[in-house]
Design an enzyme around this catalytic site. Structure first.
Site, PDB file in Angstrom:
ATOM      1  N   GLU A 230       0.841  -1.191   0.000  1.00 11.80           N
ATOM      2  CA  GLU A 230       0.000   0.000   0.000  1.00 11.80           C
ATOM      3  C   GLU A 230       0.882   1.249   0.000  1.00 11.80           C
ATOM      4  OE1 GLU A 230      -2.030  -0.936   3.622  1.00 11.80           O
ATOM      5  OE2 GLU A 230      -2.975  -2.689   2.739  1.00 11.80           O
TER       6      GLU A 230
ATOM      7  N   GLN B 151       1.913  -2.184   5.772  1.00  9.50           N
ATOM      8  CA  GLN B 151       2.176  -0.774   6.080  1.00  9.50           C
ATOM      9  C   GLN B 151       2.546  -0.524   7.545  1.00  9.50           C
ATOM     10  OE1 GLN B 151      -0.930   2.303   5.150  1.00  9.50           O
ATOM     11  NE2 GLN B 151       0.636   2.820   3.651  1.00  9.50           N
TER      12      GLN B 151
ATOM     13  N   ALA C 245      -5.586  -4.083   1.084  1.00 10.68           N
ATOM     14  CA  ALA C 245      -6.105  -5.338   1.626  1.00 10.68           C
ATOM     15  C   ALA C 245      -4.925  -6.242   1.964  1.00 10.68           C
ATOM     16  CB  ALA C 245      -7.027  -6.011   0.613  1.00 10.68           C
ATOM     17  N   GLU C 246      -4.662  -6.400   3.247  1.00  8.01           N
ATOM     18  CA  GLU C 246      -3.442  -7.112   3.656  1.00  8.01           C
ATOM     19  C   GLU C 246      -3.492  -8.604   3.331  1.00  8.01           C
ATOM     20  OE1 GLU C 246      -4.919  -4.808   5.612  1.00  8.01           O
ATOM     21  OE2 GLU C 246      -3.396  -3.243   5.508  1.00  8.01           O
TER      22      GLU C 246
ATOM     23  N   HIS D  49      -0.589  -0.097  15.429  1.00 10.97           N
ATOM     24  CA  HIS D  49       0.503   0.258  14.519  1.00 10.97           C
ATOM     25  C   HIS D  49       1.834  -0.221  15.089  1.00 10.97           C
ATOM     26  CE1 HIS D  49      -2.422   2.884  12.696  1.00 10.97           C
ATOM     27  NE2 HIS D  49      -1.554   3.367  11.827  1.00 10.97           N
TER      28      HIS D  49
END
Lengths: 361, 325
Positions: free
Chosen positions: B29, B82, B59-60, B129
């Site tokens: 991404e 990401q 979309a992972e 994150h």
């Protein structure tokens, strides 16, 4: 309002059919260009697979086969689509899609080894463009987008084709896979064999979508709903999808309307808990072998004698394949350790030594 | 030699491998035109073209599946997740699929995939994150998990990872991206996967750690020296597989050890290290092996990061506890 209604969109997804239940051609214009030999070969494969399915079920009951997902009822859907492929096309199957990979080159005895949970069943021979059946519903769909993108980058005129069931079309990976393929204009064909039940849950409870084919619209790819009991329609739809894909005209989602006569797998599923006898009977009237046999007999391309020949051959091949599968060496822990990494890390080196000693006793 | 930050070293490694092997593909991404949210792929699309370096839909799981499919076609994918907190979306693709590809196919197929991803506390990100999820990855047979602590190691390890024929999770601590520069050769070189590095020698206690905690441990070691305690600091660099030999050699020498990780205490890498020492060097020990970790809560909201993350003082305290046992 210029808004197109949902109903209008859904109505565009009419079921594509060539051969009706009586074995009559109802859509002459769509008739694929198949020789008499091709037509006979398609019938041969369906008969062969029906016998194989019966034998597999009985072998399973005798404890001579392991995990098995019955295919009877879905022969046209499975084999008609595979017949449209080139040998260099790559198949990513679900667990019910073993016939397709066998007809794509996987030796039958390896299919039996897969069923028995022997790793040699998954050792795909060189030049056979398939991967072993996926167990996680939908995981193969994103991978198919990757194989297709790889084929495109290599400049090959080939496709990736993947199979799932109606339940598979509810998974996130289904949407991600068809969307990725669309975004990259990758040569992929996604076949959803809608056999109406994801184990026990009816397709009506999976989604508000009237068809699975219409899910293609949101991904910006082609979608078609096919009579999955009509081998000619399945073949034609797949062949057209393949053509579009290799010509960079986009991926296709094919929904085949079909039915599995047997249980979900041989591991204790009881379809009488979720299906009625009437429903079973209604679908058996649509049987793909019955209608195609009628059609071929009307063209003088099939006979009882021919059928018996195929049945005999299937039985003989299955017997030989089981015998060969029986000869596979007993599975060892060291074989499994061997295949974890290209070069074993220290922990596995140590465990390898441990198990070598255990196995030598 | 050039002075590089870790992020520059990482970009450099990818540039070298894109040049070396036409099968290397970099995607994720925002990695294309934008060069990645941290600029890790800065300039790579421009230099190597969109065929080699490209954006993906958001979309992972799809990114994971795409990587496997490309690997099946002989490519060497280097996808980016990401932020590593997003990896849960891709857990089947990673643990259920790519980690098992070689095993499942009896060695016929393999997945030479390097998943790069930023993680790590101290930079005040929103939720999911910064989590340290390396323990989760290390639990999965079939994967290798790398966490470099210096620009030099990052470049050499990333080149090794991309050349490795098995899937590698390459975790980049966000706090280390630009916090300091290091001497990094401009040419290619590799650092061996699975090999720890003694970042500081000492005879009194072994501090085993990795990632950003290497720097906290070095700081603690400096402070301990003022109190006449000579700490040896081992940077694991690869947390799966763990370099047991280097750890045991050091523990046999010092007789005392602590293990430091930014992750929570439960399960995890530190627990594994303690178990290995227990299995192999218990008779060398003068004291129990203790752990410095974050508490067993989920990763904190950013306003609580400072009080949640272990720091050099926690390391000093635990080291002294072991010394004075």
């Amino acid at each position: 309002m210029g808004t197109k209604t949902l109903t209008q969109i859904e109505e565009e997804f009419e079921t594509f059919q060539i051969l009706n239940e009586e074995g009559e051609i109802v859509n002459e214009d769509a008739m694929p260009d198949l020789s008499d030999e091709d037509l006979q070969e398609l019938m041969t494969r369906m008969v062969y697979t029906r016998i194989w399915d019966q034998r597999a079920i009985s072998l399973n009951r005798q404890g001579r086969l392991g995990f098995y997902a019955p295919v009877a009822g879905q022969e046209a859907s499975a084999l008609g689509s595979q017949y449209a492929l080139d040998k260099e096309d790559f198949i990513l199957p679900g667990y019910r899609d073993v016939p397709q990979i066998v007809y794509h080159g996987l030796p039958l005895y390896q299919a039996f080894l897969f069923s028995r949970g022997h790793f040699q069943g998954n050792q795909i021979p060189e030049g056979v463009n398939v991967i072993s059946p996926q167990i996680i519903i939908g995981a193969q769909i994103t991978q198919a987008a990757g194989v297709a993108l790889g084929l495109k980058k290599r400049g090959k005129k080939n496709i990736a084709i993947t199979y799932t069931g109606d339940g598979g079309a509810s998974q996130g990976d289904f949407y991600e896979g068809i969307n990725f393929a669309g975004a990259y204009n990758a040569p992929a064909v996604f076949v959803v064999q809608n056999n109406r039940f994801a184990i026990s849950v009816p397709v009506e409870k999976q989604s508000a979508a009237k068809t699975i084919a219409q899910k293609a619209v949101a991904a910006g790819i082609h979608g078609v709903q096919v009579d999955g009991m009509d081998v000619l329609a399945v073949y034609a739809a797949t062949q057209q999808a393949r053509e579009r894909a290799v010509n960079e005209e986009g991926p296709t989602l094919i929904e085949t309307l079909t039915y599995r006569y047997g249980p979900h797998t041989m591991a204790g599923d009881d379809p009488t808990r979720y299906r009625t006898e009437e429903m079973d009977n209604e679908w058996e009237k649509k049987d793909p072998l019955v209608r195609f046999r009628k059609y071929l007999e009307s063209k003088d391309l099939w006979s009882e004698e021919k059928e018996n020949e195929v049945v005999g051959q299937a039985k003989e091949d299955i017997k030989a394949a089981i015998k060969k599968a029986d000869e596979a060496p007993k599975q060892k822990v060291t074989d499994l350790i061997e295949n974890m990494y290209e070069k074993l890390p220290k922990n596995l080196q140590e465990q390898m030594e441990e198990y070598k000693e255990k196995e030598s006793k | 030699m050039a002075q590089m930050t870790m992020i520059q070293a990482i970009t450099d490694a990818m540039r070298i491998e894109l040049k070396n092997d036409e099968n290397v593909l970099i995607f994720g991404e925002d990695v294309g035109q934008n060069g990645g949210v941290f600029r890790a792929t800065e300039g790579l699309q421009k230099e190597f073209g969109e065929d080699r370096v490209f954006d993906t839909p958001l979309a992972e799981s799809g990114i994971g599946g795409l990587s496997i499919g490309l690997a099946l076609q002989g490519y060497r994918p280097v996808p980016e997740i990401q932020f590593f907190g997003f990896v849960y979306e891709a857990m089947d693709a990673i643990s259920g699929q790519m980690a098992r590809l070689r095993y499942r196919s009896g060695g016929v197929y393999h997945a030479p995939i390097t998943i790069r991803s930023p993680f790590g506390g101290g930079v005040k990100t929103p939720e999911l994150h910064a989590d340290s999820l390396e323990g989760l990855m290390a639990q999965q047979p079939g994967l290798k998990v790398i966490i470099p602590s210096t620009p030099y190691d990052a470049k050499g390890l990333l080149i090794s990872a991309i050349r490795d024929n098995d899937p590698v999770i390459f975790l980049e601590h966000m706090k280390l991206y630009r916090s300091f520069r290091d001497e990094v050769p401009e040419e290619e070189y590799t650092v061996e996967i699975g090999k720890a590095d003694v970042k500081r020698e000492g005879k009194d206690i072994t501090i085993i750690t990795y990632g950003a905690m290497v720097h906290s441990s070095l700081k603690a070691a400096e402070e301990l020296e003022k109190e006449d305690i000579q700490a040896e600091v081992i940077d694991l660099r690869t947390v799966s597989p763990i370099d047991i030999d280097t750890i045991i050699e050091s523990v046999n020498k010092t007789g005392r050890a602590i293990v430091v990780q930014e992750a929570q205490k439960q399960a995890g890498i530190a627990a594994s290290v303690v178990a290995e020492i227990n299995d192999r060097a218990i008779l060398s020990l003068e004291a129990p092996v203790l752990r410095v970790t974050a508490p067993d809560t989920v990763f904190p909201f950013s306003a609580a990061e400072d009080v949640w993350l272990p720091d050099y003082k926690d390391i000093m305290e635990k080291a002294k506890q072991v010394i004075n046992f």
